[in-house]
Design a protein around this motif. Structure first.
Motif, PDB file in Angstrom:
ATOM      1  N   VAL A  56       3.992  -4.349  26.500  1.00 52.88           N
ATOM      2  CA  VAL A  56       4.052  -4.406  27.959  1.00 52.88           C
ATOM      3  C   VAL A  56       5.413  -3.945  28.484  1.00 52.88           C
ATOM      4  N   GLY A  57       6.489  -4.375  27.842  1.00 56.89           N
ATOM      5  CA  GLY A  57       7.814  -4.195  28.428  1.00 56.89           C
ATOM      6  C   GLY A  57       8.720  -3.146  27.842  1.00 56.89           C
ATOM      7  N   GLU A  58       8.317  -2.503  26.764  1.00 58.24           N
ATOM      8  CA  GLU A  58       9.224  -1.552  26.114  1.00 58.24           C
ATOM      9  C   GLU A  58       9.664  -0.417  27.036  1.00 58.24           C
ATOM     10  N   ASP A  59       8.739   0.122  27.826  1.00 57.27           N
ATOM     11  CA  ASP A  59       9.096   1.216  28.730  1.00 57.27           C
ATOM     12  C   ASP A  59      10.128   0.795  29.767  1.00 57.27           C
ATOM     13  N   ILE A  94      -4.324  -6.749  27.562  1.00 58.84           N
ATOM     14  CA  ILE A  94      -3.726  -5.643  28.323  1.00 58.84           C
ATOM     15  C   ILE A  94      -2.659  -6.118  29.294  1.00 58.84           C
ATOM     16  N   GLY A  95      -2.520  -7.439  29.450  1.00 63.43           N
ATOM     17  CA  GLY A  95      -1.528  -7.961  30.384  1.00 63.43           C
ATOM     18  C   GLY A  95      -0.922  -9.249  29.890  1.00 63.43           C
ATOM     19  N   LEU A 114       1.743  -5.271  32.514  1.00 65.03           N
ATOM     20  CA  LEU A 114       0.545  -4.668  31.912  1.00 65.03           C
ATOM     21  C   LEU A 114       0.950  -3.625  30.893  1.00 65.03           C
ATOM     22  N   THR A 115       0.072  -3.380  29.939  1.00 70.33           N
ATOM     23  CA  THR A 115       0.288  -2.258  29.024  1.00 70.33           C
ATOM     24  C   THR A 115       0.201  -0.963  29.840  1.00 70.33           C
ATOM     25  N   PRO A 116       0.910   0.082  29.437  1.00 70.86           N
ATOM     26  CA  PRO A 116       0.974   1.308  30.249  1.00 70.86           C
ATOM     27  C   PRO A 116      -0.387   1.882  30.622  1.00 70.86           C
ATOM     28  N   GLU A 117      -1.348   1.850  29.703  1.00 70.82           N
ATOM     29  CA  GLU A 117      -2.659   2.459  29.986  1.00 70.82           C
ATOM     30  C   GLU A 117      -3.494   1.635  30.963  1.00 70.82           C
TER      31      GLU A 117
END
Length: 195
Positions: A56-59, A94-95, A114-117
């Motif tokens: 979720v948070g890497e980006d 996903i979240g 949330l996950t990027p997708e």
């Protein structure tokens, strides 16, 4: 106290402007039709948690949980006044939603993402409705959250649309998690690395 003007950030660090927001009463609840499900994790495994936290948070360079020792993280995740929820789509996480009731009279939306997708599909609105409902299950006088300039540019407007009001700003300086090895060098591509 910082004086007006530019202030150099030490090499190996990242800097961000943190905006703190709060709501003192829940907004009028609205129902959003969806096919998502929620699962509460009362005894979350720290390895499972860190995997989802990174997804979720890497980006956005989420790093605070990655520095914690296993026993410290487990104590937080297993605390009865701390709620860890996942939003799931067809059984897939996903979240990530974390509600912190450990301070009497207040509740913190500790993590929300949330996950990027999964971004842009209405999942955020569904998660926020759950967050507000969970926060106000207890007698609190404020529900608060913070976001920063490392986060998605959509985060601050999303929180204000949900009913949070900005109340203060701070500057945070921390070791760059890409240089400490807590996140890969490819994380947070929108933030330059200064070795």
């Amino acid at each position: 106290m910082l004086n007006p003007g530019f202030h150099q950030i030490p090499r190996g660090m990242v800097a961000t402007v943190v905006t703190h927001l709060e709501m003192v009463t829940p907004p009028v609840a609205t129902t959003v039709a969806h096919n998502f499900t929620f699962t509460r994790h009362t005894a979350a495994d720290h390895d499972w948690y860190r995997t989802l936290f990174r997804a979720v948070g890497e980006d956005w360079l989420w790093f605070s949980r990655l520095h914690l020792a296993d026993n410290v993280l487990t104590a937080i995740l297993h605390d009865p006044d701390y709620e860890v929820w996942t939003l799931q789509d067809q059984g897939r996480d996903i979240g990530l939603l974390e509600i912190d009731h450990r301070t009497q009279g207040a509740c913190e939306l500790a993590f929300f993402g949330l996950t990027p997708e999964s971004v842009g599909k209405g999942a955020g609105r569904v998660m926020m409705a759950q967050a507000i409902a969970r926060a106000f299950t207890r007698d609190i006088n404020r529900f608060h959250v913070h976001t920063c300039t490392l986060d998605s540019p959509q985060a601050l407007p999303f929180y204000t649309r949900a009913g949070f009001i900005p109340v203060k700003q701070e500057i945070e300086i921390a070791p760059d998690p890409r240089l400490t090895g807590h996140l890969p060098a490819t994380a947070g591509a929108h933030v330059p690395v200064f070795k």
